[in-house]
Design a protein around this motif. Structure first.
Motif, short mmCIF file in Angstrom:
data_model
loop_
_atom_site.label_atom_id
_atom_site.label_comp_id
_atom_site.label_asym_id
_atom_site.label_seq_id
_atom_site.Cartn_x
_atom_site.Cartn_y
_atom_site.Cartn_z
N ASN A 17 0.82 -1.22 0.00
CA ASN A 17 0.00 0.00 0.00
C ASN A 17 0.86 1.27 0.00
O ASN A 17 0.47 2.29 -0.56
CB ASN A 17 -0.95 0.00 1.20
N ALA A 18 2.01 1.18 0.65
CA ALA A 18 2.91 2.35 0.66
C ALA A 18 3.43 2.60 -0.75
O ALA A 18 3.53 3.75 -1.20
CB ALA A 18 4.07 2.10 1.63
N ARG A 19 3.73 1.51 -1.48
CA ARG A 19 4.21 1.67 -2.85
C ARG A 19 3.11 2.25 -3.73
O ARG A 19 3.34 3.16 -4.54
CB ARG A 19 4.67 0.32 -3.43
N LEU A 20 1.91 1.71 -3.54
CA LEU A 20 0.79 2.22 -4.33
C LEU A 20 0.53 3.69 -4.02
O LEU A 20 0.17 4.48 -4.91
CB LEU A 20 -0.47 1.40 -4.04
N ALA A 21 0.71 4.07 -2.75
CA ALA A 21 0.47 5.46 -2.36
C ALA A 21 1.39 6.39 -3.14
O ALA A 21 0.97 7.45 -3.62
CB ALA A 21 0.67 5.63 -0.87
N VAL A 22 2.65 5.98 -3.30
CA VAL A 22 3.59 6.79 -4.10
C VAL A 22 3.08 6.88 -5.54
O VAL A 22 3.04 7.95 -6.15
CB VAL A 22 5.01 6.19 -4.06
N ALA A 23 2.66 5.72 -6.08
CA ALA A 23 2.22 5.68 -7.47
C ALA A 23 1.02 6.59 -7.70
O ALA A 23 0.90 7.24 -8.73
CB ALA A 23 1.90 4.25 -7.88
#
Lengths: 553, 300
Positions: free
Chosen positions: A323-329
């Motif tokens: 979810n943290a990676r998706l948040a950046v995306a």
């Protein structure tokens, strides 16, 4: 018509492929011009117009003169076998030939090979070799030179940069001369895009004399290419004269060529404006803006597969949380980045490695375009705040990209600290290579001919760097491993049927986009600038340089 | 206990002359100040300097935009209503960055100058007062140091020690030490032959006390002039180091860095270079005017 030719014909007839895509795929599979003509007729258009040269067509060809190129000094040694730096590659390409050479649309054109085709499965590739070619010293070019060239590249002791590109595809000793004009490549596994690996897109695969020793190139007189290297100075540049027995009759048009090395972009821009150079083959947008408003200069832009990874280590805090990676995306405003960094001269990225320029890459209908959604990004973080350092390099637009990432992540709750390192430090050596180690980083990836060329070293399980960072081609900087993705990529690479390729690519792209080991925010359009009197210099692909048809009016 | 009695006896007699000297010094200081206010050069310089100092302290209150805020859609905008000095390649407001840039340079330059001043004064006092072998040895070391191109030393040191503010201050301060030391030494050479120094020696004062309490107060004039001249050099050196990429790093609004970054955009966005360069120029000119005015007044 053979099976795969018929496949292509069907695709074209059904309107699932554009003319351009048929041309590119046809060229990779080695389909002859006459058959390709039939297939193209199915696309509903005739004559194959492939004029992709910089500058206007400019009437009758004028022979003579010296083509002067301005490029950034090669930071490392200029040797065709070991080079990995764009300056060194361009320096080599004026003097040397590949078996095949890509055009600006990534279609492959014959050079030292005149024809090529795969076996019934693409694990065997047969290349027909041009006859009557001479080395710069006048001696005859033979199949022994080709076999020796590949064995040299595939020798781990030599340390060619091509070794990783061939990893898992071609091994030492599997290049065979079956007839004086025939070379057969026995691959380790089916690989439908193999001709790209013997083209400039695998830039070390130039064909050199069988007795070539590392370091010989800059002494001069090595190659079969249109120009013969005469003098080389690491600080100043290179001079070449026309190759009088070049295999392509009547070419090159120029009498001589010169490459001038510069330390930085601004002096090259000024040199081109002042007429001290004719061509600036690899133009970074940032710092070259003045060229666009200069009436004496033509700047061409072509889509490419050059991109940046905004990589996030999936095995480390804080990005082991998907979810943290998706948040950046979701935090990134991609159209904003394309506008701010390139003034629109880039295509939107969609967090998967299938560049829009590759025929059969998933479209945004198949894999929906990821767009900025700050609320979604916030909810993914669930009120959490992340503090993380973004490590990047002082190179091209990357420091600016890092600043924009920092700014765009802030409203989501991701506080980014920037660490911008000199390029040499960022890539490092041995067990200290920040680009493979940092939790959050930006890495530049040059253009490749096919998605597999990037995916193999960057996203497969076997490319996850080991503890000592010593595995060849282990450049999976996010340390991401998904066996299902690996399997799909292997199927994709071994598939010649375009319809099946596309279906596999879509599935793989969906996995990559959902797992988001790195954000792929944009695909850069390549810029090439020439003075208006330059003709016949192809606009690409990317920085690759084929000046055999260049002339000056 | 005997020493306390002894010291009582010794201190009493010179008490009156010391007071006289102090009153004399106060009088001279007042005169100096009056002369300075009358000097146009000094006043103009002081006004410019005061502007930048106030700006360096209060820029947060006056900048129209956050100097670090990037804007992808606002890049390379020409000067106009929304952005008086235009925007840079990251869409940052150049006007705000110019105002904010004074803060970094006005911390680094004065700190470096102060450091050089302390070191240089110490070196100058010791070499000038003792002469002999101390002077020979130290002066030869200083000569050797001055023979090297100073910017090259700075580049080497910063490249090896790392490029933070503290190191920049240290490097410039250390480079200035021998330069200031020379000026101080020549002033000390004149003063040490004066009668009051001989008197202090006769009183049995120790060398260090004579240097600090007797000589130093009498050479404050030349030292002040030297300090202001060096301050201007320090501003320039700090900006040069930033320009060469050895000073502060992006996104700092440091002027030298802004000029370096803007260099590549000179043809399409002259405002990225001209405004920070003009700011740097005015500050250096201001400090130099102050130094000039001060020098003239002190010499009179």
């Amino acid at each position: 018509m053979k099976d795969l030719e018929y496949h292509l014909y069907e695709e074209a007839r059904a309107g699932r492929m554009t003319r351009q895509q048929v041309l590119v795929r046809g060229s990779v599979l080695g389909i002859s011009a006459s058959v390709l003509g039939t297939i193209l007729a199915a696309c509903g258009s005739s004559a194959s117009d492939n004029s992709t040269s910089a500058g206007s067509s400019g009437g009758a060809i004028k022979r003579g003169g010296t083509g002067i190129f301005g490029i950034t000094s090669p930071a490392s040694d200029v040797d065709p076998v070991t080079m990995f730096n764009t300056g060194a590659i361009m320096t080599t390409q004026l003097a040397c030939d590949y078996l095949v050479f890509p055009d600006a649309q990534y279609a492959l054109q014959p050079k030292l090979a005149t024809k090529w085709e795969s076996g019934s499965t693409p694990d065997t590739w047969t290349f027909t070799i041009r006859q009557g070619v001479k080395w710069h010293d006048g001696s005859a070019f033979t199949n022994d030179d080709i076999v020796a060239s590949f064995d040299r590249m595939l020798d781990p002791k030599i340390g060619s940069a091509a070794l990783s590109a061939f990893s898992g595809v071609l091994s030492r000793g599997s290049v065979e001369s079956t007839a004086p004009d025939t070379i057969v490549f026995h691959l380790d596994r089916p690989y439908a895009d193999f001709p790209y690996l013997v083209s400039a897109f695998n830039y070390n695969s130039v064909i050199l004399p069988k007795n070539y020793q590392i370091g010989d190139f800059t002494k001069g007189g090595v190659g079969t290419g249109p120009f013969i290297l005469k003098t080389f100075s690491k600080d100043q540049g290179v001079t070449y004269t026309k190759n009088p027995h070049y295999w392509e009759k009547g070419k090159p048009y120029l009498d001589a060529a010169t490459i001038k090395y510069f330390s930085d972009t601004p002096p090259i821009v000024l040199a081109l404006q002042g007429g001290a150079i004719n061509a600036f083959p690899q133009v970074p947008y940032q710092g070259s803006q003045a060229l666009f408003s200069d009436s004496n200069i033509t700047v061409t832009e072509t889509p490419s597969s050059e991109y940046r990874t905004l990589q996030m280590r999936v095995d480390q805090e804080p990005f082991n949380d998907k979810n943290a990676r998706l948040a950046v995306a979701y935090a990134l405003d991609r159209p904003g980045l394309v506008s701010g960094l390139f003034n629109g001269k880039a295509q939107l990225g969609n967090d998967h490695a299938f560049a829009p320029i590759y025929p059969g890459s998933p479209t945004t209908d198949q894999v929906p375009q990821r767009v900025q959604d700050v609320d979604k990004a916030k909810s993914l973080l669930n009120g959490k705040t992340i503090n993380v350092t973004l490590t990047s390099e002082q190179f091209l637009e990357i420091p600016e990209y890092a600043q924009f990432v920092k700014q765009m992540c802030a409203p989501v709750g991701i506080n980014v600290k920037l660490d911008t390192q000199p390029q040499s430090q960022f890539y490092g050596t041995g067990a200290n290579q920040p680009w493979l180690q940092v939790p959050f980083g930006i890495t530049d990836w040059g253009a490749r001919g096919t998605a597999g060329q990037t995916i193999d070293p960057a996203y497969l399980c076997r490319s996850v760097p080991n503890k000592t960072l010593s595995n060849s081609g282990g450049w999976n900087s996010a340390h991401w491993c998904d066996p299902a993705f690996d399997k799909l990529v292997e199927q994709f690479e071994g598939e010649v049927d375009q319809q099946k390729r596309i279906a596999t690519a879509v599935s793989a792209a969906k996995i990559q986009q959902a797992e988001v080991p790195d954000v792929i925010a944009y695909w850069i359009k390549e810029l090439r600038a020439t003075r208006n009197n330059v003709h016949g210099l192809p606009v690409g692909p990317t920085f690759h340089l084929d000046a055999s048809a260049m002339w000056l009016s | 206990m005997a020493s306390v009695e002894g010291s009582d006896v010794q201190i009493q007699p010179p008490a009156a002359p010391v007071l006289d000297v102090r009153a004399e010094r106060r009088r001279r200081r007042r005169e100096l100040l009056r002369a300075l206010v009358r000097s146009k050069t000094f006043v103009v310089g002081a006004v410019i300097l005061a502007f930048w100092v106030l700006d360096a302290i209060f820029w947060r209150a006056i900048v129209p935009h956050d100097p670090l805020a990037v804007g992808p859609v606002d890049t390379l905008k020409a000067p106009g209503g929304a952005h008086w000095f235009g925007t840079d390649n990251l869409g940052r407001d150049v006007f705000s960055r110019v105002l904010a840039g004074a803060a970094t340079v006005l911390v680094i330059a004065p700190a470096a100058t102060a450091l050089g001043l302390v070191g240089g004064t110490a070196v100058g006092l010791v070499t000038g007062f003792y002469r002999g072998w101390v002077d020979d040895v130290v002066s030869r070391i200083v000569d050797a140091f001055l023979a090297l191109p100073l910017i090259v030393i700075a580049v080497l040191v910063l490249a090896s020690l790392g490029r933070d503010t503290r190191n920049i201050v240290l490097v410039i301060g250390i480079i200035f030490t021998p330069l200031i030391g020379r000026t101080v030494r020549s002033a000390v050479l004149v003063e040490r032959e004066r009668e009051y120094v001989a008197a202090a020696r006769l009183r049995g004062e120790r060398g260090i006390r004579i240097m600090v309490w007797e000589i130093l107060p009498n050479i404050t004039g030349p030292i002040m002039v030297e300090a202001t001249v060096r301050l201007a050099y320090a501003i320039f050196t700090a900006a040069t180091l930033s320009f060469l990429g050895l000073g502060l790093q992006d996104p700092s609004p440091d002027w030298g860095l802004q000029i370096a970054n803007g260099r590549a955009y000179m043809q399409v966005a002259w405002w990225m270079v001209i405004f920070p360069a003009a700011a740097l120029a005015t500050l250096v000119v201001g400090v130099n005017l102050v130094a000039d005015g001060l020098k003239r007044v002190v010499e009179e």
